[in-house]
Design an enzyme around this catalytic site. Structure first.
Site, PDB file in Angstrom:
ATOM      1  N   ASP A  54       0.835  -1.202   0.000  1.00 52.75           N
ATOM      2  CA  ASP A  54       0.000   0.000   0.000  1.00 52.75           C
ATOM      3  C   ASP A  54       0.872   1.256   0.000  1.00 52.75           C
ATOM      4  OD1 ASP A  54      -1.987   1.862   0.264  1.00 52.75           O
ATOM      5  OD2 ASP A  54      -2.926   0.960   2.014  1.00 52.75           O
TER       6      ASP A  54
ATOM      7  N   CYS B 286      -6.620   3.768  -3.055  1.00 58.19           N
ATOM      8  CA  CYS B 286      -6.708   2.350  -2.680  1.00 58.19           C
ATOM      9  C   CYS B 286      -7.857   1.573  -3.320  1.00 58.19           C
ATOM     10  CB  CYS B 286      -6.812   2.234  -1.157  1.00 58.19           C
ATOM     11  SG  CYS B 286      -5.384   2.905  -0.285  1.00 58.19           S
TER      12      CYS B 286
ATOM     13  N   HIS C 140     -10.179  -3.673   1.621  1.00 51.76           N
ATOM     14  CA  HIS C 140     -10.607  -2.322   1.230  1.00 51.76           C
ATOM     15  C   HIS C 140     -11.511  -2.297  -0.002  1.00 51.76           C
ATOM     16  CE1 HIS C 140      -9.178   2.104   1.924  1.00 51.76           C
ATOM     17  NE2 HIS C 140     -10.477   1.915   2.165  1.00 51.76           N
TER      18      HIS C 140
ATOM     19  N   ASP D  16      -0.664  -0.456  -4.851  1.00 51.71           N
ATOM     20  CA  ASP D  16      -1.941   0.080  -5.341  1.00 51.71           C
ATOM     21  C   ASP D  16      -1.817   1.526  -5.835  1.00 51.71           C
ATOM     22  OD1 ASP D  16      -1.572   1.127  -2.795  1.00 51.71           O
ATOM     23  OD2 ASP D  16      -3.513   0.495  -2.019  1.00 51.71           O
TER      24      ASP D  16
END
Length: 484
Positions: free
Chosen positions: A37, A77, A127, A283
């Site tokens: 991330d 994200c 997510h 991401d």
């Protein structure tokens, strides 16, 4: 004893060899997809960064295809993850903001692989659920993954929570969650080595996303008092803060790098390396002070460009190479399907780069779409956020906002994007050419480039006064999100 002639022996040996070779050729590849991330493309040793310590990734890069122009087309994200899962652009699957639900009826990457006989597993940050960041996600919303140890989202990386597939009992990773999740991956690989079925396993790590100061102490020590190169586009008043934050950012990265080394060693120990596709990517990136901003959403290099290594010795060999292919988020699903000889669903909009990567076809893609359909959260309108559409060609980045041309950079001559070429007479022809390319991409996507709130209304998203979908367990009116 009956004697067998030499020609007959040779015939038998050759027949056996051909049989084994045919079996190996038809064997489906395993896929181990490592998604982190907010790791920007510029922050690896193999990309030329002399400060960050990433020996295992550097080694992986030396044996992989490095897609140096990979981008997160909508660099935030949830939209990236939805495009990864569906092979669709955000305005098609409707996921253009964080903390919204990906349609449970969508045709997704794990569902397609599962239908083709794969075991599917997911470990870490999800997510894509839109029901609050700390709530249990039932199997009906797990999008086709069977093995499941997941939390929707957290940025507390020490003793963080997770849920297993069919249980709403909250459990906790022991210590730094990326280390514990890696241990779970190693156990999963041990079990899969006994199975005849191929697997798709996704490890989704929450760091190096902020907070930057929470990596294990052993990795933080490596950067203590170390002089760090800061991008030239960071304003002077932010440089001290950015340098301190970058030390923590890199500490997370070096920790993750060590875990990737463990995973690679396990694959080798189990003799699974040759037929396993390993992907390492992120991401989106992190501005980390560049242009005076942190985090993502914006069209600058530090935000949209992501590391993307793909390692597949059986198809690519073990000698590393660099590919200029313009891989975008929706292209990942069809490319993995192509490498696995699985039919690509008609719902997929992304491009299959598998033949390009194998050297069977010439890459004809000259530009790829980047966008922010609706600014929110850390880049809400009150912080300067705005809608944009643009094209990235590798060398150039060109964007328009709702008022017209906004940014144009020559990424080779100006890698820190400090010289906006919009409106300059000597670049008039270039701007016109890129604008035509953008119009072509928008036409392909049926994208009318409307104000962001038009899309919010179309998809019936509930937003607060900043035009952001609330991510806590209650919305701005105090009503539980799970009841909406």
């Amino acid at each position: 004893m009956r004697r067998i002639s030499i020609p007959i022996c040779l015939f038998i040996l050759c027949s056996c060899f051909k049989s084994v070779t045919a079996q190996e050729t038809s064997e489906k590849p395993n896929i181990l997809y490592i998604l982190v991330d907010q790791w920007r493309a510029q922050a690896t040793g193999y990309s030329g960064n002399q400060d960050v310590i990433t020996p295992n990734l550097d080694q992986l890069a030396s044996e992989s295809i490095n897609l140096q122009n990979a981008v997160s087309g909508t660099p935030v994200c949830t939209p990236h993850r939805a495009s990864l899962m569906t092979g669709q652009y955000p305005l098609t699957n409707g996921v253009f903001m964080n903390d919204v639900l990906l349609d449970t009826n969508a045709i997704t990457l794990p569902k397609v692989f599962k239908k083709d006989g794969y075991d599917t597993g997911y470990i870490g940050k999800w997510h894509l659920d839109g029901h609050g960041r700390n709530t249990y996600i039932p199997p009906t919303r797990q999008q086709g993954f069977a093995y499941w140890k997941v939390l929707e989202c957290t940025h507390n990386y020490n003793n963080s929570a997770y849920y297993t597939g069919k249980s709403d009992e909250k459990k906790f990773w022991n210590g730094y969650d990326a280390a514990a999740q890696t241990e779970d991956v190693l156990n999963y690989l041990d079990e899969q080595s006994k199975s005849k079925k191929p697997f798709l396993l996704m490890l989704s790590i929450g760091s190096p996303h902020a907070p930057y100061d929470t990596a294990p102490e052993e990795f933080k020590k490596l950067y203590k008092n170390k002089e760090i190169f800061i991008h030239k586009n960071v304003p002077e008043e932010l440089r001290e803060k950015v340098e301190n934050d970058t030390r923590g950012y890199y500490a997370h990265m070096t920790a993750i790098d060590s875990y990737i080394g463990q995973i690679r060693q396990k694959l080798k120990d189990l003799n699974m390396d040759k037929n396993t596709i390993i992907v390492f990517t992120s991401d989106h990136g992190d501005l980390l002070g560049s242009h005076g901003f942190y985090k993502k959403q914006q069209p600058y290099q530090e935000s949209i460009k992501v590391p993307f290594l793909i390692h597949y010795p059986k198809a690519f060999g073990k000698k590393g190479s660099i590919s200029p292919a313009l891989l975008n988020s929706p292209d990942i699903m069809p490319t993995l399907l192509g490498l696995s000889n699985i039919d690509i669903p008609e719902t997929v909009e992304g491009l299959d780069f598998s033949s390009v990567l194998k050297g069977e076809k010439k890459d004809k893609v000259k530009q790829t779409l980047i966008s922010c359909p609706q600014p929110f959260g850390q880049w809400a309108r009150k912080r300067g956020g705005k809608e944009y559409r643009g094209v990235f060609t590798g060398r150039y980045t060109y964007t328009r906002d709702l008022e017209g041309p906004w940014l144009l950079f020559d990424n080779v001559a100006d890698p820190f994007q400090m010289n906006n070429l919009i409106g300059k007479v000597e670049h008039k022809k270039l701007q016109k050419t890129l604008n035509k390319k953008l119009n072509k991409e928008l036409q392909k996507r049926n994208d009318e480039f409307l104000p962001g709130m038009e899309y919010v209304k179309k998809w019936n998203y509930l937003v607060d006064e900043t035009e952001t979908v609330p991510y806590r367990n209650v919305n701005y009116e105090g009503k539980p999100i799970n009841e909406l």
